[in-house]
Write an enzyme that holds these catalytic residues in place. Sequence first.
Site, PDB file in Angstrom:
ATOM      1  N   THR A 154       0.831  -1.206   0.000  1.00  0.00           N
ATOM      2  CA  THR A 154       0.000   0.000   0.000  1.00  0.00           C
ATOM      3  C   THR A 154       0.863   1.253   0.000  1.00  0.00           C
ATOM      4  OG1 THR A 154      -1.726  -1.201   1.204  1.00  0.00           O
ATOM      5  CG2 THR A 154      -1.874   1.199   1.190  1.00  0.00           C
ATOM      6  N   GLY A 202       1.476   1.281   6.549  1.00  0.00           N
ATOM      7  CA  GLY A 202       0.381   0.362   6.280  1.00  0.00           C
ATOM      8  C   GLY A 202       0.116  -0.532   7.472  1.00  0.00           C
ATOM      9  N   GLY A 251       4.051  -8.201   8.410  1.00  0.00           N
ATOM     10  CA  GLY A 251       3.900  -9.209   7.369  1.00  0.00           C
ATOM     11  C   GLY A 251       5.032  -9.181   6.359  1.00  0.00           C
ATOM     12  N   GLY A 252       5.602  -7.999   6.155  1.00  0.00           N
ATOM     13  CA  GLY A 252       6.733  -7.865   5.244  1.00  0.00           C
ATOM     14  C   GLY A 252       8.076  -8.031   5.917  1.00  0.00           C
ATOM     15  N   GLU A 291       9.891  -0.407  11.663  1.00  0.00           N
ATOM     16  CA  GLU A 291       8.601   0.288  11.696  1.00  0.00           C
ATOM     17  C   GLU A 291       8.272   0.739  13.109  1.00  0.00           C
ATOM     18  OE1 GLU A 291       6.382  -1.970   7.954  1.00  0.00           O
ATOM     19  OE2 GLU A 291       6.261  -2.805   9.963  1.00  0.00           O
ATOM     20  N   LYS A 328      -9.570  -4.930   8.471  1.00  0.00           N
ATOM     21  CA  LYS A 328     -10.236  -4.639   9.747  1.00  0.00           C
ATOM     22  C   LYS A 328     -10.770  -5.930  10.373  1.00  0.00           C
ATOM     23  CE  LYS A 328     -13.927  -1.774  11.718  1.00  0.00           C
ATOM     24  NZ  LYS A 328     -14.820  -2.869  12.170  1.00  0.00           N
TER      25      LYS A 328
END
Length: 221
Positions: free
Chosen positions: A25, A77, A91-92, A98, A117
């Site tokens: 995203t 994201g 997830g990445g 982050e 969500k």
Amino acid sequence: MNEVYDALNTFLVDESVVGMGSGSTIEGYIPYMKEHVDRYSLDVAFIPTSKKTEDQLKRHGLAVVHHADRMPVTIDGADQFNETRMVIKGGGGSLLREKQVGYFSDQIVIIAHQDKKVEDFSGIAIPVEINTYLYEMTVGTIEGNFGAETEMRTGADGLFITDNGNYIVDCHFSDPKDMDRLHNDLVAIPGVVETGIFNRKVSHIFSFDDQGAYQEYEKDR
């Protein structure tokens, strides 16, 4: 998507340093954000949350730094989120950076598809970054202490290696009601570097659908 991207662009302040997140995203947002920066001649530099994001920012001619006296916002994201702005990331595999960039920001702004969500986080994979030394013992402790089902993250060449040289173990908890406590209990285990539970500083979540319309979840003013 332009409407939600425009909403994100309102958080870009001239003569500031902005944290820039990772994931598909964010990859889609960066070119649009670049046009906004150029259109308004903004003097903005970015602290990236991954090497991949750093490379993309540089390819678009955007300034990258690795230090700031102040960072008003990080735009990132999410893998999952709920209405109370509890967020799961990693997830990445970039969750540590982050988390660091978000911690040093005044606020974190999240953009995520509406299908991310959830009502609760039962059975959802929660990434945990762990040191490679004695990692099997660390994973065994997570399983024993929390009754978690775990799976080591893998890549093309075997176990996935993060930008920080660590491993990722994806953990499934049957009924994780108190996410704050779960995070604190996990990081108390020597060998656990960080968790993908983002439970602080998320001020806004912009949730978009396939038509680009979005809903905003924001901190009570």
